[in-house]
Design an enzyme around this catalytic site. Structure first.
Site, PDB file in Angstrom:
ATOM      1  N   ASP A 166      45.014  43.511  41.152  1.00 49.92           N
ATOM      2  CA  ASP A 166      46.190  42.733  41.558  1.00 49.92           C
ATOM      3  C   ASP A 166      46.408  42.769  43.065  1.00 49.92           C
ATOM      4  O   ASP A 166      46.829  41.767  43.668  1.00 49.92           O
ATOM      5  CB  ASP A 166      47.438  43.246  40.832  1.00 49.92           C
ATOM      6  CG  ASP A 166      47.294  43.178  39.320  1.00 49.92           C
ATOM      7  OD1 ASP A 166      46.589  42.273  38.842  1.00 49.92           O
ATOM      8  OD2 ASP A 166      47.871  44.033  38.614  1.00 49.92           O
ATOM      9  N   GLU A 194      51.087  32.062  43.926  1.00 51.38           N
ATOM     10  CA  GLU A 194      50.231  31.139  43.168  1.00 51.38           C
ATOM     11  C   GLU A 194      51.094  30.043  42.554  1.00 51.38           C
ATOM     12  O   GLU A 194      52.229  30.300  42.158  1.00 51.38           O
ATOM     13  CB  GLU A 194      49.517  31.873  42.036  1.00 51.38           C
ATOM     14  CG  GLU A 194      48.845  33.157  42.412  1.00 51.38           C
ATOM     15  CD  GLU A 194      48.396  33.919  41.176  1.00 51.38           C
ATOM     16  OE1 GLU A 194      47.311  33.607  40.666  1.00 51.38           O
ATOM     17  OE2 GLU A 194      49.116  34.818  40.736  1.00 51.38           O
ATOM     18  N   ASP A 212      51.131  38.474  43.901  1.00 50.39           N
ATOM     19  CA  ASP A 212      50.376  38.175  42.687  1.00 50.39           C
ATOM     20  C   ASP A 212      51.262  38.506  41.495  1.00 50.39           C
ATOM     21  O   ASP A 212      51.678  39.652  41.320  1.00 50.39           O
ATOM     22  CB  ASP A 212      49.090  39.006  42.636  1.00 50.39           C
ATOM     23  CG  ASP A 212      48.336  38.802  41.329  1.00 50.39           C
ATOM     24  OD1 ASP A 212      47.970  37.659  41.025  1.00 50.39           O
ATOM     25  OD2 ASP A 212      48.130  39.801  40.595  1.00 50.39           O
TER      26      ASP A 212
END
Length: 417
Positions: free
Chosen positions: A402, A318, A224
């Site tokens: 996170d 991501e 992340d």
């Protein structure tokens, strides 16, 4: 028959610093300027042709001009050289001309495929220089390698380039030097940065891999990327954000203000900036500060990406759209400083290089979803950027924001495989 560079299964990029003589620097500048001129000529001819074709009235002069431009664009290298005879000077590398035209056509090809960067633009003159050449091999050469082409290594610290001749360079990785006999050179770029450092970048190819594939470690990780810290992975490891730009932005801003004042004084005194020694001295100082930030960030990202790829069989991240995120003026500087997009591109090519798997997933709800029970925080309960820790209202599991997001990213990646 020898394979082309595109047909070789393994490719690698090399960039080495070179130390040209005064005469070689002159030739680099001349070829760089000519490369930019040819690219702009191609762009100008295509722009003229586009607008002339918009004229609906069949004017003889317009039709004649359209026919002339169409004919010139069939063989642009000859057409441009015939009109601008100075391009036939022996200082110029003929392969530089071919590559400038090829780069223009590639820009159009990318526009048609992606439609993001827009149509090719005119290249402006700046404080950097660059041009491309190619490595050609004689028909008599049966085994193509790094030592028998038009661009070739003469020893461990010298190389030969068309028109430039013998150049000293800083050094190559030992793994490349030891395999010079089974590696061939393709497109080569000669460049100078804003600080005045000269480089040669070479595309090299081989039938054999450049690095050994890493052994299977049976480890998968989700990462992340965030602003509070640089990176948190699904194992709970946190890597702090070094914030290189923020550390030096005060010095940089002061240097840029001084540069602006010197620019204004030179213009008020009706002096060209290229002839103003004070301005050029300060411009060099600003360029060195910016280069320092860029090098620090690049070094940091290389270490992080290599460590992730070597220690995990699968890395999931991501798919961040930095361009959209930069529209938030409150976070734009912090987002630019971390270099997320660069990290993702490094992970992608290093995964191919080391035989690992890297993929990106849609980031939707990765932060708002409980990794334990799958509950999604919505409405009034939706997490904001200020919420760094939270407890799931459904299963009452405590989460570090996170770390929870990284777990969700990994789960999405595994589901996508």
């Amino acid at each position: 028959m020898a394979k082309t560079m595109a047909q070789l299964p393994y490719h690698y990029g090399l960039k080495v610093r070179i130390f040209p003589s005064t005469e070689q620097k002159r030739l680099i500048k001349r070829n760089s300027d000519a490369s930019r001129f040819i690219y702009n000529q191609m762009n100008g001819m295509n722009n003229d042709l586009f607008w002339l074709k918009k004229v609906k009235t069949p004017i003889t002069l317009v039709l004649k001009r359209i026919a002339d431009l169409t004919e010139r664009l069939k063989k642009p290298s000859t057409a441009i050289s015939n009109i601008h005879g100075w391009l036939n000077h022996p200082d110029f590398d003929s392969l530089m001309k071919a590559n400038a035209i090829k780069n223009y056509k590639t820009a159009w090809k990318l526009f048609r495929q992606v439609h993001q960067a827009g149509t090719p633009k005119f290249h402006k003159r700046g404080y950097t220089q660059a041009y491309q050449t190619s490595c050609l091999y004689s028909a008599k050469v049966t085994v193509l390698n790094m030592e028998n082409g038009s661009v070739r290594l003469t020893d461990n610290h010298h190389l030969q380039l068309p028109k430039l001749g013998h150049l000293r360079f800083k050094g190559l990785p030992l793994k490349i030097l030891e395999r010079a006999n089974d590696i061939r050179i393709g497109t080569t770029t000669v460049s100078m940065d804003a600080v005045g450092h000269y480089f040669v970048s070479m595309q090299i190819g081989s039938e054999y891999p450049f690095v050994a594939k890493q052994p299977i470690v049976k480890s998968k990780v989700g990462i992340d990327l965030n602003l509070d810290n640089f990176l948190t992975d699904s194992n709970g490891q946190v890597i702090d954000n070094p914030r290189y730009y923020r550390m030096i932005k005060g010095r940089l801003a002061k240097a840029q203000r001084k540069l602006s004042r010197r620019s204004r004084r030179a213009k008020n005194g009706q002096r060209r900036l290229s002839e103003s020694k004070n301005y050029q001295r300060q411009r060099l100082l600003v360029a060195k500060l910016q280069l320092k930030i860029a090098n620090q960030r690049k070094n940091f990202l290389h270490h992080i990406s290599t460590d992730l790829i070597k220690n995990h069989d699968l890395v999931v991240a991501e798919e961040l759209r930095s361009k959209n995120m930069l529209r938030n003026h409150a976070l734009a500087m912090s987002i630019s400083d971390v270099g997320w997009r660069t990290l993702l591109s490094m992970l992608a090519y290093k995964a191919d290089l080391y035989g690992r798997k890297f993929l990106t997933i849609d980031p939707r709800n990765t932060t708002q979803t409980c990794s334990h029970c799958g509950h999604v925080m919505t409405g009034k309960n939706k997490l904001t950027l200020a919420d760094r820790e939270w407890t799931c209202p459904s299963c009452e599991t405590f989460h570090v924001r996170d770390h929870n997001a990284a777990k969700n990213i990994l789960a999405k990646g595994l589901a996508a495989l």
